[in-house]
Design a protein around this motif. Structure first.
Motif, PDB file in Angstrom:
ATOM      1  N   ASP A  44       4.214  -4.020  -2.338  1.00 23.41           N
ATOM      2  CA  ASP A  44       3.710  -3.377  -1.120  1.00 23.41           C
ATOM      3  C   ASP A  44       3.423  -1.890  -1.336  1.00 23.41           C
ATOM      4  O   ASP A  44       2.411  -1.368  -0.873  1.00 23.41           O
ATOM      5  CB  ASP A  44       4.662  -3.585   0.066  1.00 23.41           C
ATOM      6  CG  ASP A  44       6.048  -2.988  -0.155  1.00 23.41           C
ATOM      7  OD1 ASP A  44       6.528  -2.971  -1.298  1.00 23.41           O
ATOM      8  OD2 ASP A  44       6.646  -2.538   0.837  1.00 23.41           O
ATOM      9  N   LYS A  45       4.272  -1.214  -2.095  1.00 28.31           N
ATOM     10  CA  LYS A  45       4.050   0.211  -2.352  1.00 28.31           C
ATOM     11  C   LYS A  45       2.883   0.440  -3.305  1.00 28.31           C
ATOM     12  O   LYS A  45       2.085   1.362  -3.110  1.00 28.31           O
ATOM     13  CB  LYS A  45       5.318   0.861  -2.905  1.00 28.31           C
ATOM     14  CG  LYS A  45       6.398   1.018  -1.865  1.00 28.31           C
ATOM     15  CD  LYS A  45       7.544   1.839  -2.396  1.00 28.31           C
ATOM     16  CE  LYS A  45       8.570   2.053  -1.301  1.00 28.31           C
ATOM     17  NZ  LYS A  45       9.596   3.008  -1.719  1.00 28.31           N
ATOM     18  N   LYS A  51      -0.322   0.018  -1.380  1.00 29.01           N
ATOM     19  CA  LYS A  51      -0.645   1.195  -0.549  1.00 29.01           C
ATOM     20  C   LYS A  51      -1.335   2.263  -1.386  1.00 29.01           C
ATOM     21  O   LYS A  51      -2.318   2.865  -0.963  1.00 29.01           O
ATOM     22  CB  LYS A  51       0.617   1.766   0.096  1.00 29.01           C
ATOM     23  CG  LYS A  51       1.124   0.954   1.249  1.00 29.01           C
ATOM     24  CD  LYS A  51       2.381   1.571   1.843  1.00 29.01           C
ATOM     25  CE  LYS A  51       2.952   0.678   2.924  1.00 29.01           C
ATOM     26  NZ  LYS A  51       4.199   1.213   3.491  1.00 29.01           N
ATOM     27  N   ARG A  52      -0.819   2.474  -2.584  1.00 27.03           N
ATOM     28  CA  ARG A  52      -1.453   3.437  -3.492  1.00 27.03           C
ATOM     29  C   ARG A  52      -2.886   3.007  -3.816  1.00 27.03           C
ATOM     30  O   ARG A  52      -3.807   3.816  -3.779  1.00 27.03           O
ATOM     31  CB  ARG A  52      -0.668   3.555  -4.796  1.00 27.03           C
ATOM     32  CG  ARG A  52       0.618   4.318  -4.708  1.00 27.03           C
ATOM     33  CD  ARG A  52       1.270   4.352  -6.074  1.00 27.03           C
ATOM     34  NE  ARG A  52       2.401   5.253  -6.137  1.00 27.03           N
ATOM     35  CZ  ARG A  52       3.046   5.543  -7.255  1.00 27.03           C
ATOM     36  NH1 ARG A  52       2.675   4.983  -8.405  1.00 27.03           N
ATOM     37  NH2 ARG A  52       4.067   6.374  -7.245  1.00 27.03           N
ATOM     38  N   ASN A  70      -4.900   1.133  -2.141  1.00 29.26           N
ATOM     39  CA  ASN A  70      -5.759   1.278  -0.973  1.00 29.26           C
ATOM     40  C   ASN A  70      -6.222   2.724  -0.809  1.00 29.26           C
ATOM     41  O   ASN A  70      -7.371   2.975  -0.420  1.00 29.26           O
ATOM     42  CB  ASN A  70      -5.052   0.794   0.289  1.00 29.26           C
ATOM     43  CG  ASN A  70      -4.875  -0.713   0.298  1.00 29.26           C
ATOM     44  OD1 ASN A  70      -5.564  -1.434  -0.410  1.00 29.26           O
ATOM     45  ND2 ASN A  70      -3.936  -1.179   1.088  1.00 29.26           N
ATOM     46  N   TRP A 123      -1.214  10.619  -3.580  1.00 24.64           N
ATOM     47  CA  TRP A 123       0.082   9.938  -3.593  1.00 24.64           C
ATOM     48  C   TRP A 123       0.901  10.517  -4.743  1.00 24.64           C
ATOM     49  O   TRP A 123       0.363  10.974  -5.729  1.00 24.64           O
ATOM     50  CB  TRP A 123      -0.030   8.416  -3.664  1.00 24.64           C
ATOM     51  CG  TRP A 123      -0.984   7.853  -4.673  1.00 24.64           C
ATOM     52  CD1 TRP A 123      -2.293   7.513  -4.465  1.00 24.64           C
ATOM     53  CD2 TRP A 123      -0.712   7.537  -6.043  1.00 24.64           C
ATOM     54  NE1 TRP A 123      -2.852   7.020  -5.620  1.00 24.64           N
ATOM     55  CE2 TRP A 123      -1.895   7.015  -6.608  1.00 24.64           C
ATOM     56  CE3 TRP A 123       0.408   7.637  -6.843  1.00 24.64           C
ATOM     57  CZ2 TRP A 123      -1.991   6.609  -7.932  1.00 24.64           C
ATOM     58  CZ3 TRP A 123       0.320   7.232  -8.168  1.00 24.64           C
ATOM     59  CH2 TRP A 123      -0.870   6.717  -8.688  1.00 24.64           C
TER      60      TRP A 123
END
Length: 65
Positions: A10-11, A14-15, A17, A55
């Protein structure tokens, strides 16, 4: 595989995306034209960071045995 160096899915997603919306992301190669990294691999690495600070790196704490 040593999990302390890799982010959960999931992390890392996110990166990725964030990268996909960046002007420096090359869609055909999925590379960054600033750092020249292959982003689907880089986003999974906890110590990695974006050269444009979109990020940051993460430290994964593991219990010392």
């Amino acid at each position: 595989m040593d999990e302390k160096y890799f982010l959960p899915e999931d992390k890392s997603q996110k990166r990725m995306n964030i990268c996909k919306t960046c002007d420096h992301f090359i869609k055909t190669t999925q590379m960054c034209d600033v750092c020249m990294c292959i982003m689907p691999m880089k986003v999974k690495l906890a110590p990695a960071s974006c050269p444009k600070n979109k990020w940051l790196h993460e430290t994964i704490h593991t219990e010392i045995k």
